[in-house]
Design an enzyme around this catalytic site. Structure first.
Site, short mmCIF file in Angstrom:
data_model
loop_
_atom_site.label_atom_id
_atom_site.label_comp_id
_atom_site.label_asym_id
_atom_site.label_seq_id
_atom_site.Cartn_x
_atom_site.Cartn_y
_atom_site.Cartn_z
N LYS A 292 0.82 -1.22 0.00
CA LYS A 292 0.00 0.00 0.00
C LYS A 292 0.85 1.26 0.00
CE LYS A 292 -4.35 -1.94 1.36
NZ LYS A 292 -5.57 -1.93 2.13
N LYS B 79 -4.69 -11.04 -6.30
CA LYS B 79 -5.92 -11.22 -5.52
C LYS B 79 -6.98 -10.19 -5.93
CE LYS B 79 -6.02 -8.37 -1.45
NZ LYS B 79 -6.99 -8.13 -0.46
N LYS C 5 -10.38 -4.36 -3.75
CA LYS C 5 -11.26 -3.20 -3.92
C LYS C 5 -10.56 -2.09 -4.69
CE LYS C 5 -13.49 -3.44 0.54
NZ LYS C 5 -12.60 -3.38 1.69
N1 AQP Z 1 -9.42 -11.54 -2.65
C1 AQP Z 1 -9.82 -11.93 -1.44
N2 AQP Z 1 -10.19 -13.21 -1.21
C2 AQP Z 1 -10.60 -13.60 0.02
N3 AQP Z 1 -10.69 -12.76 1.10
C3 AQP Z 1 -10.34 -11.47 0.92
N4 AQP Z 1 -10.31 -10.40 1.76
C4 AQP Z 1 -9.86 -9.32 1.06
N5 AQP Z 1 -9.60 -9.65 -0.22
C5 AQP Z 1 -9.88 -10.99 -0.35
C6 AQP Z 1 -10.71 -10.44 3.16
O1 AQP Z 1 -11.83 -9.55 3.34
C7 AQP Z 1 -11.84 -9.03 4.67
C8 AQP Z 1 -12.11 -7.55 4.68
O2 AQP Z 1 -11.11 -6.89 3.97
P1 AQP Z 1 -10.76 -5.34 4.19
O3 AQP Z 1 -11.95 -4.51 4.08
O4 AQP Z 1 -9.94 -5.19 5.42
O5 AQP Z 1 -9.86 -5.09 2.90
P2 AQP Z 1 -8.46 -5.65 2.48
O6 AQP Z 1 -8.05 -6.85 3.22
O7 AQP Z 1 -7.51 -4.51 2.52
O8 AQP Z 1 -8.67 -6.14 0.98
P3 AQP Z 1 -9.50 -5.48 -0.18
O9 AQP Z 1 -10.95 -5.59 0.14
O10 AQP Z 1 -9.13 -6.08 -1.46
O11 AQP Z 1 -9.09 -3.96 -0.19
P4 AQP Z 1 -7.75 -3.29 -0.78
O12 AQP Z 1 -7.91 -3.15 -2.25
O13 AQP Z 1 -7.74 -1.95 -0.07
O14 AQP Z 1 -6.58 -4.17 -0.41
C9 AQP Z 1 -10.49 -9.40 5.29
O15 AQP Z 1 -10.68 -10.49 6.19
C10 AQP Z 1 -9.67 -9.83 4.11
O16 AQP Z 1 -8.71 -10.81 4.47
#
Ligand code: AQP
Length: 326
Positions: free
Chosen positions: A112, A194, A197
């Site tokens: 990030k 992966k 978002k």
């Molecule tokens: N691709 C994925 N497959 C399975 N689980 C996933 N999680 C995130 N991406 C995947 C799980 O979703 C939960 C909430 O995530 P978050 O809101 O904390 O966001 P994050 O982990 O930072 O991942 P995102 O949603 O993809 O956002 P960005 O793009 O900002 O990195 C967590 O339990 C996470 O493990």
């Protein structure tokens, strides 16, 4: 009965099916027969610049979504992090016992922070200590998350143990719980990455609030390969990802799915996957709109849950303060 804690960041972009399959689906299952706390971690969202009005709306949207997927405030405590001040207070204490070295090793920080070049927000660096506080405040035993969060839960374990060693038994050391399947749903546009978002490719993820025709379109364009047979082969990454989504959403076995798909082409298979995703998200979208149409009721529900969480959190914080000499 176990104490469960997990959180999700509010963001302008709704959660995707990776978030749902990797984390949220388990949350709903685990609220039965456990002491579960689920949190909209809005303080974590501040680690990157936010527009205040949009953040406020994202918090409401995310809270409504958690209720819409089936979390029941009568069964579990679903609350907003900033409404329970002990999270930030314990976060600071844990930050003081963490080291620069261990925080620098967090791969999410490396990923990030790369987007910020020279002016990396320091909150992005220290955020795992706040996440550790979120978890240990409630004597959490189990943290259900997707694979990308394992390292952060490991840090929470280390900080809990370090605190206990220095100041006496205070925190339960939490365990991570990862689903055997679906812990890492991959991007539809590039199945080596992966699903995320923040992916700039708008065909990479299906979001839970996507219009139904957009879901169909995104799945029809999902990257596969030039072979024809539909079988579970981890080497065929794009197809394997779609099959995994399909398997989790239908609850069917691999053998059953391969049997069903015999003689079918990718086009038909992708339509089947889209049908399953739409069957999942359509009622969630309807329920979410209902919840968002009455903000007073929504905010009342948030407040009641925050009070429930705060009375528990405050006790733990007082114990911590007393042990460290405050
Ligand atoms: N691709 C994925 N497959 C399975 N689980 C996933 N999680 C995130 N991406 C995947 C799980 O979703 C939960 C909430 O995530 P978050 O809101 O904390 O966001 P994050 O982990 O930072 O991942 P995102 O949603 O993809 O956002 P960005 O793009 O900002 O990195 C967590 O339990 C996470 O493990």
């Amino acid at each position: 009965m176990a104490t469960i804690f997990s959180g999700i960041q509010p963001s302008a972009q709704a959660p995707h099916i990776g978030n749902y399959i990797g984390a949220l689906k388990q949350w709903v299952e685990l609220q039965e027969g456990n002491d579960a706390l689920y949190c909209v971690v809005d303080l974590h969202a501040l680690t990157v610049p936010q527009d205040p009005k949009k953040l406020q709306e994202s918090i409401d949207q995310t809270y409504a979504l958690l209720l819409a997927i089936g979390l029941d405030p009568e069964k579990s405590t679903v609350f907003v992090q900033s409404q329970v001040p002990a999270h930030a207070q314990l976060g600071w204490v844990l930050q003081t016992i963490s080291t620069m070295g261990e925080l620098s090793r967090m791969t999410q920080f490396k990923d990030k922070s790369a987007k910020f070049k020279d002016s990396i927000p320091s909150g992005l660096f220290t955020y795992p200590t706040l996440m550790a506080a979120d978890i240990v405040l409630y004597d959490t035993q189990i943290v259900p998350v997707g694979e990308d969060q394992i390292q952060h839960v490991e840090l929470a374990r280390n900080l809990a143990q370090r605190f206990n060693n220095r100041f006496g038994d205070t925190f339960v050391v939490p365990n991570v719980q990862i689903k055997k399947e679906g812990a890492r749903i991959m991007s539809l546009a590039d199945p080596t990455k992966k699903m995320s978002k923040s992916d700039e490719n708008k065909h990479a993820a299906v979001f839970l609030n996507d219009p139904l025709d957009v879901i169909q379109e995104k799945l029809s364009r999902a990257v596969t390969d030039s072979q024809t047979e539909i079988t579970f082969d981890p080497e065929r990454k794009g197809l394997y990802n779609l099959l995994s989504i399909y398997k989790i959403l239908t609850g069917k076995s691999e053998v059953e799915i391969e049997q069903d798909m015999k003689g079918k082409g990718y086009k038909e298979f992708k339509q089947e996957v889209a049908h399953q995703v739409i069957t999942l998200v359509e009622p969630i979208q309807t329920r979410m709109q209902e919840l968002l149409s009455d903000r007073t009721a929504l905010h009342d529900s948030m407040k009641r849950s925050a009070e429930k969480a705060a009375s528990r959190a405050q006790k733990k914080l007082e114990e911590v303060y007393s042990k460290i000499g405050l």
